[in-house]
Design a protein around this motif. Structure first.
Motif, PDB file in Angstrom:
ATOM      1  N   ALA A 107     -25.919  18.815  50.398  1.00 44.55           N
ATOM      2  CA  ALA A 107     -25.837  18.538  51.835  1.00 44.55           C
ATOM      3  C   ALA A 107     -24.443  18.806  52.382  1.00 44.55           C
ATOM      4  CB  ALA A 107     -26.234  17.089  52.116  1.00 44.55           C
ATOM      5  N   LEU A 108     -23.493  19.111  51.505  1.00 43.72           N
ATOM      6  CA  LEU A 108     -22.099  19.317  51.890  1.00 43.72           C
ATOM      7  C   LEU A 108     -21.810  20.808  52.066  1.00 43.72           C
ATOM      8  CD1 LEU A 108     -19.334  17.775  52.218  1.00 43.72           C
ATOM      9  CD2 LEU A 108     -18.914  18.344  49.823  1.00 43.72           C
ATOM     10  N   HIS A 109     -21.295  21.177  53.239  1.00 45.01           N
ATOM     11  CA  HIS A 109     -20.889  22.565  53.461  1.00 45.01           C
ATOM     12  C   HIS A 109     -19.616  22.856  52.657  1.00 45.01           C
ATOM     13  CE1 HIS A 109     -23.351  21.928  57.152  1.00 45.01           C
ATOM     14  NE2 HIS A 109     -23.621  23.215  56.988  1.00 45.01           N
ATOM     15  N   THR A 110     -19.687  23.841  51.772  1.00 45.07           N
ATOM     16  CA  THR A 110     -18.525  24.167  50.941  1.00 45.07           C
ATOM     17  C   THR A 110     -18.256  25.660  50.821  1.00 45.07           C
ATOM     18  OG1 THR A 110     -19.873  24.191  48.915  1.00 45.07           O
ATOM     19  CG2 THR A 110     -18.791  22.099  49.496  1.00 45.07           C
ATOM     20  N   GLN A 155     -12.389  17.290  55.735  1.00 38.27           N
ATOM     21  CA  GLN A 155     -13.022  16.263  54.904  1.00 38.27           C
ATOM     22  C   GLN A 155     -13.369  16.798  53.514  1.00 38.27           C
ATOM     23  OE1 GLN A 155     -15.642  15.770  58.273  1.00 38.27           O
ATOM     24  NE2 GLN A 155     -15.646  13.549  57.954  1.00 38.27           N
ATOM     25  N   VAL A 156     -13.793  18.055  53.453  1.00 36.28           N
ATOM     26  CA  VAL A 156     -14.123  18.648  52.157  1.00 36.28           C
ATOM     27  C   VAL A 156     -12.865  18.797  51.307  1.00 36.28           C
ATOM     28  CG1 VAL A 156     -15.002  20.715  51.006  1.00 36.28           C
ATOM     29  CG2 VAL A 156     -16.178  19.828  53.028  1.00 36.28           C
ATOM     30  N   LEU A 157     -11.795  19.272  51.914  1.00 35.34           N
ATOM     31  CA  LEU A 157     -10.540  19.430  51.179  1.00 35.34           C
ATOM     32  C   LEU A 157     -10.002  18.083  50.711  1.00 35.34           C
ATOM     33  CD1 LEU A 157      -8.736  22.129  53.350  1.00 35.34           C
ATOM     34  CD2 LEU A 157      -9.647  22.436  51.053  1.00 35.34           C
ATOM     35  N   GLU A 158     -10.095  17.074  51.562  1.00 38.11           N
ATOM     36  CA  GLU A 158      -9.616  15.750  51.179  1.00 38.11           C
ATOM     37  C   GLU A 158     -10.457  15.165  50.045  1.00 38.11           C
ATOM     38  OE1 GLU A 158      -7.728  12.330  50.583  1.00 38.11           O
ATOM     39  OE2 GLU A 158      -7.001  14.090  51.658  1.00 38.11           O
ATOM     40  N   LEU A 159     -11.760  15.377  50.098  1.00 42.08           N
ATOM     41  CA  LEU A 159     -12.640  14.910  49.022  1.00 42.08           C
ATOM     42  C   LEU A 159     -12.237  15.547  47.694  1.00 42.08           C
ATOM     43  CD1 LEU A 159     -15.237  13.521  47.936  1.00 42.08           C
ATOM     44  CD2 LEU A 159     -16.491  15.572  48.651  1.00 42.08           C
ATOM     45  N   ALA A 160     -12.014  16.855  47.710  1.00 34.27           N
ATOM     46  CA  ALA A 160     -11.658  17.561  46.482  1.00 34.27           C
ATOM     47  C   ALA A 160     -10.317  17.080  45.940  1.00 34.27           C
ATOM     48  CB  ALA A 160     -11.626  19.062  46.738  1.00 34.27           C
ATOM     49  N   ARG A 161      -9.345  16.905  46.826  1.00 30.99           N
ATOM     50  CA  ARG A 161      -8.027  16.419  46.393  1.00 30.99           C
ATOM     51  C   ARG A 161      -8.142  15.020  45.788  1.00 30.99           C
ATOM     52  NH1 ARG A 161      -6.328  18.036  51.695  1.00 30.99           N
ATOM     53  NH2 ARG A 161      -5.242  20.047  51.716  1.00 30.99           N
ATOM     54  N   ALA A 162      -8.904  14.165  46.452  1.00 30.72           N
ATOM     55  CA  ALA A 162      -9.036  12.782  45.996  1.00 30.72           C
ATOM     56  C   ALA A 162      -9.776  12.706  44.667  1.00 30.72           C
ATOM     57  CB  ALA A 162      -9.775  11.954  47.054  1.00 30.72           C
ATOM     58  N   GLY A 163     -10.678  13.637  44.431  1.00 33.42           N
ATOM     59  CA  GLY A 163     -11.461  13.604  43.205  1.00 33.42           C
ATOM     60  C   GLY A 163     -10.833  14.333  42.036  1.00 33.42           C
TER      61      GLY A 163
END
Length: 245
Positions: A189-192, A167-175
């Motif tokens: 609140a997001l584990h990164t 989910q973190v990788l997808e968020l970064a790609r999408a943004g």
């Protein structure tokens, strides 16, 4: 030994801090002092209340007794939601109460981008649209050009804290945006921390995340420089930093 005291709202991704302390592999302590989150909601009124002076100063004395040399309000939305002037007033109050140099994650993003020489950024946010827009305005007030922003619409920090690697990788790609020199993930609140190296490899540019820049900001305030691998370009030695033109 350098001790950076972190005021962290509630419980979501605070385990990122001992993780980055291990990766830094240095004599750095990052004690976390939890503040009362109030209502867990990415909504303007709830976020303003979450960062109210009484909630923040409640943990300051314990932080001082722990030997902190600097203090960071480890929250992005609970600071930028007040606007540039309100966020500055918030950290001035913390500094005066603690008798320590203080900052917040919102200002940490600005200072980190400036340290990397980044002018154009993309935002990959977990927040709803209106809260994401407030972060854009904050960054633009600091002189950064926001080339694009992704709002995921997540309402609570508790939900964000459950997100994993995919989910973190997808968020970064999408943004990401091809015009951006760096991508910002603004939620503490997001584990990164476990994914910093992979995020930058996948996107091919610096990635600044909330818990990462929070630690960097605290060290900056304590006038302590730490270079480390696997913690992103931000912690690389200046001669090793590569930023997109």
């Amino acid at each position: 030994m350098t001790t950076v005291g972190l005021l962290y709202p509630g419980h979501s991704a605070e385990d990122d801090y001992p993780r980055i302390a291990v990766l830094l592999d240095s004599d750095v302590r990052l004690p976390v002092f939890h503040t009362d989150i109030g209502e867990d909601a990415h909504r303007e009124d709830a976020l303003i209340e979450m960062g109210a002076p009484a909630r923040l100063t409640a943990g300051v004395e314990e932080l001082r007794l722990a030997g902190a040399e600097s203090l960071v309000w480890a929250c992005t939305s609970g600071s930028f939601i007040r606007g540039w002037d309100g966020a500055q007033e918030q950290i001035r109050g913390l500094a005066q109460t603690a008798g320590l140099p203080a900052s917040s994650t919102s200002f940490a993003f600005v200072h980190a981008a400036q340290a990397l020489g980044v002018e154009r950024v993309a935002v990959a946010a977990t927040y709803p649209d209106d809260v994401t827009a407030s972060f854009e305005e904050f960054l633009e007030r600091a002189g950064l050009d926001v080339t694009g922003a992704r709002a995921s619409g997540v309402v609570t920090a508790a939900e964000v804290g459950t997100w994993g690697r995919e989910q973190v990788l997808e968020l970064a790609r999408a943004g990401d945006d091809p015009r951006a020199q760096a991508v910002l993930l603004p939620d503490t609140a997001l584990h990164t921390v476990a994914y910093l190296e992979e995020l930058e490899t996948v996107l091919g540019k610096p990635v600044l995340t909330a818990n990462q820049v929070t630690v960097w900001e605290g060290l900056r305030l304590a006038e302590r420089k730490v270079w480390a691998e696997r913690t992103g370009v931000l912690f690389a030695r200046p001669e090793d930093r590569i930023v997109a033109e």
